[in-house]
Design an enzyme around this catalytic site. Structure first.
Site, PDB file in Angstrom:
ATOM      1  N   LYS A 228       0.811  -1.220   0.000  1.00 43.07           N
ATOM      2  CA  LYS A 228       0.000   0.000   0.000  1.00 43.07           C
ATOM      3  C   LYS A 228       0.838   1.262   0.000  1.00 43.07           C
ATOM      4  O   LYS A 228       0.432   2.284  -0.531  1.00 43.07           O
ATOM      5  CB  LYS A 228      -0.947   0.007   1.207  1.00 43.07           C
ATOM      6  CG  LYS A 228      -2.070  -0.997   1.066  1.00 43.07           C
ATOM      7  CD  LYS A 228      -3.184  -0.739   2.063  1.00 43.07           C
ATOM      8  CE  LYS A 228      -4.354  -1.664   1.764  1.00 43.07           C
ATOM      9  NZ  LYS A 228      -5.415  -1.562   2.772  1.00 43.07           N
TER      10      LYS A 228
ATOM     11  N   LYS B  75      -8.021 -10.949  -8.780  1.00 43.57           N
ATOM     12  CA  LYS B  75      -9.221 -11.155  -7.974  1.00 43.57           C
ATOM     13  C   LYS B  75     -10.144  -9.948  -8.083  1.00 43.57           C
ATOM     14  O   LYS B  75      -9.712  -8.825  -8.329  1.00 43.57           O
ATOM     15  CB  LYS B  75      -8.860 -11.456  -6.516  1.00 43.57           C
ATOM     16  CG  LYS B  75      -8.338 -10.306  -5.729  1.00 43.57           C
ATOM     17  CD  LYS B  75      -8.330 -10.645  -4.236  1.00 43.57           C
ATOM     18  CE  LYS B  75      -8.328  -9.324  -3.461  1.00 43.57           C
ATOM     19  NZ  LYS B  75      -8.918  -9.346  -2.174  1.00 43.57           N
TER      20      LYS B  75
ATOM     21  N   LYS C  56     -12.423  -4.007  -4.949  1.00 46.82           N
ATOM     22  CA  LYS C  56     -12.992  -2.662  -5.093  1.00 46.82           C
ATOM     23  C   LYS C  56     -11.982  -1.713  -5.726  1.00 46.82           C
ATOM     24  O   LYS C  56     -12.358  -0.687  -6.261  1.00 46.82           O
ATOM     25  CB  LYS C  56     -13.475  -2.128  -3.749  1.00 46.82           C
ATOM     26  CG  LYS C  56     -12.406  -2.018  -2.691  1.00 46.82           C
ATOM     27  CD  LYS C  56     -12.960  -1.403  -1.418  1.00 46.82           C
ATOM     28  CE  LYS C  56     -11.939  -1.471  -0.291  1.00 46.82           C
ATOM     29  NZ  LYS C  56     -11.982  -2.702   0.462  1.00 46.82           N
TER      30      LYS C  56
HETATM   31  P1  ADP Z   1     -11.141  -5.644  -1.610  1.00 46.83           P
HETATM   32  O1  ADP Z   1     -10.156  -6.695  -2.036  1.00 46.83           O
HETATM   33  O2  ADP Z   1     -12.213  -5.404  -2.591  1.00 46.83           O
HETATM   34  O3  ADP Z   1     -10.435  -4.394  -1.149  1.00 46.83           O
HETATM   35  P2  ADP Z   1     -11.350  -6.266   1.155  1.00 46.83           P
HETATM   36  O4  ADP Z   1      -9.868  -6.356   1.168  1.00 46.83           O
HETATM   37  O5  ADP Z   1     -11.995  -5.140   1.875  1.00 46.83           O
HETATM   38  O6  ADP Z   1     -11.860  -6.266  -0.348  1.00 46.83           O
HETATM   39  O7  ADP Z   1     -11.915  -7.661   1.655  1.00 46.83           O
HETATM   40  C1  ADP Z   1     -12.952  -7.857   2.550  1.00 46.83           C
HETATM   41  C2  ADP Z   1     -13.150  -9.357   2.673  1.00 46.83           C
HETATM   42  O8  ADP Z   1     -13.567  -9.911   1.427  1.00 46.83           O
HETATM   43  C3  ADP Z   1     -11.881 -10.096   3.054  1.00 46.83           C
HETATM   44  O9  ADP Z   1     -12.222 -11.157   3.933  1.00 46.83           O
HETATM   45  C4  ADP Z   1     -11.374 -10.640   1.743  1.00 46.83           C
HETATM   46  O10 ADP Z   1     -10.617 -11.825   1.908  1.00 46.83           O
HETATM   47  C5  ADP Z   1     -12.672 -10.930   0.992  1.00 46.83           C
HETATM   48  N1  ADP Z   1     -12.492 -10.785  -0.453  1.00 46.83           N
HETATM   49  C6  ADP Z   1     -12.198  -9.648  -1.102  1.00 46.83           C
HETATM   50  N2  ADP Z   1     -12.139  -9.848  -2.425  1.00 46.83           N
HETATM   51  C7  ADP Z   1     -12.396 -11.161  -2.633  1.00 46.83           C
HETATM   52  C8  ADP Z   1     -12.481 -11.996  -3.793  1.00 46.83           C
HETATM   53  N3  ADP Z   1     -12.301 -11.501  -5.016  1.00 46.83           N
HETATM   54  N4  ADP Z   1     -12.787 -13.300  -3.634  1.00 46.83           N
HETATM   55  C9  ADP Z   1     -12.973 -13.808  -2.399  1.00 46.83           C
HETATM   56  N5  ADP Z   1     -12.913 -13.090  -1.273  1.00 46.83           N
HETATM   57  C10 ADP Z   1     -12.620 -11.775  -1.361  1.00 46.83           C
HETATM   58 NA    NA Z   2      -8.036  -5.604  -0.210  1.00 49.85          NA
END
Ligand code: ADP
Ligand code: NA
Length: 330
Positions: free
Chosen positions: A114, A197, A200
């Site tokens: 980050k 993956k 957001k």
């Molecule tokens: P992002 O990756 O969109 O920033 P976060 O890091 O806020 O999402 O993740 C919140 C939760 O959702 C975590 O437990 C993360 O492991 C899960 N998660 C996020 N993206 C995925 C994905 N593409 N597939 C499965 N689980 C996910």
């Molecule tokens: Na993330």
């Protein structure tokens, strides 16, 4: 309370959770309520480690809580709250920061990722200290388990190190939490870029399915999903990542085993698969969106639920903080 305690949090940093959040984490939060004493929080303190808009944060915190309720988090069985409403998180967070080594924090890969994209002057101490606050989030509840994906493993390891360090310096105070491997957690990929993956922070908005998107928009995104060469509908993530991603989504939402899908789609084309995925998705999100609207139409009721959750959370965290402060000589 005989059920093992579990703690998990999610950041209010988007207007909607996406399908990856649901199928990779939140769906399991809902199931875990059955046999765990679950504490679930919207981690708004973590959301200000980068510059933010207060109005937007307030809105997203409520929308996040409303989505958790709409997805099936039951505030009578679980403790659902907002992190900043429970001041012990920040108080214990400071204690954890004082226990964390500079070198140790510097080795956190999430921080390295980050901060790599930013000028040093714009990287806050909060972003650097994030894992210490996360440790406090967990240790405040004496949680037995923490659901973690691969990306959070290092932070949980640090949490255990900090708990152990505190216990050995000042006397046994914190329970060492174990990682909880989520059953049936599916990793969902970007519809436009099935090698990455769904996230957001994706650069292609067409690649993420937001739970609160207009269902027609989601249908369109699914219709435009990148598929693979060939025409056979088989689960083969290596050679057919796009089709496999759609199959995983369909399998999870339709509650049909992946292995049964090759038969179900035998002789059909990619268009049929996309149509089927679109249909189960709409069926899934429509009632959720209605429930979210219900909570947002009556924010007084929503705020009351969250206030009750914070009160229950504080009943636990105030005890942990008092013991911690006592051990520290405060
Ligand atoms: P992002 O990756 O969109 O920033 P976060 O890091 O806020 O999402 O993740 C919140 C939760 O959702 C975590 O437990 C993360 O492991 C899960 N998660 C996020 N993206 C995925 C994905 N593409 N597939 C499965 N689980 C996910
Ligand atoms: Na993330």
């Amino acid at each position: 309370e005989q059920r093992p305690r579990v703690l998990s949090g999610i950041q209010p940093t988007a207007d909607s959770f996406h399908l990856g959040n649901y199928l990779g984490a939140l769906r399991q939060w809902v199931t875990m309520q059955d046999d765990h004493d679950a504490f679930y929080c919207v981690v708004d303190l973590h959301a200000i480690t980068v510059e933010h808009d207060p109005k937007l944060l307030r809105k997203r915190t409520r929308v996040s809580a409303a989505q958790l309720l709409a997805l099936g988090i039951d505030p009578d069985r679980s403790t659902l709250f907002v992190q900043s409403h429970v001041p012990e998180h920040a108080q214990l967070g400071w204690v954890m920061q004082c226990l964390t080594g500079f070198g140790e924090a510097s080795r956190m890969t999430q921080f390295k990722d980050k901060s790599a994209k930013q000028q040093a002057e714009r990287i806050s101490l909060g972003l650097f200290g994030y894992p210490a606050l996360q440790a406090a989030d967990i240790l405040a509840y004496q949680a037995a388990f923490v659901p973690v994906g691969e990306d959070q493993r290092q932070h949980l390891e640090l949490t255990r190190d900090l708990a152990q360090r505190f216990n050995s310096r000042y006397g046994r105070t914190f329970r060492l939490p174990e990682p909880y491997i989520l059953k049936d957690a599916a990793k969902i990929y970007d519809l436009q870029d099935p090698g990455s993956k769904m996230s957001k922070s994706s650069s292609s908005p067409g690649g993420i399915i937001e739970l609160l998107d207009d269902p027609r928009v989601s249908m369109k995104k699914i219709r435009s999903a990148v598929t693979d060469t060939g025409r056979e509908i088989v689960y083969d993530p290596e050679n057919k990542p796009g089709v496999s991603n759609l199959l995983v989504i369909y399998s999870a939402l339709a509650d049909r085993p992946l292995a049964a899908l090759a038969d179900e789609f035998a002789g059909k084309g990619y268009g049929d698969l996309k149509k089927a995925v679109g249909e189960v998705l709409v069926e899934f999100v429509t009632p959720i969106q209605e429930r979210v609207r219900g909570y947002l139409d009556d924010t007084a009721e929503l705020d009351k639920i969250l206030a009750r959750g914070a009160e229950r959370a504080r009943a636990v965290t105030s005890v942990t903080l008092a013991r911690t402060y006592d051990k520290l000589g405060f």
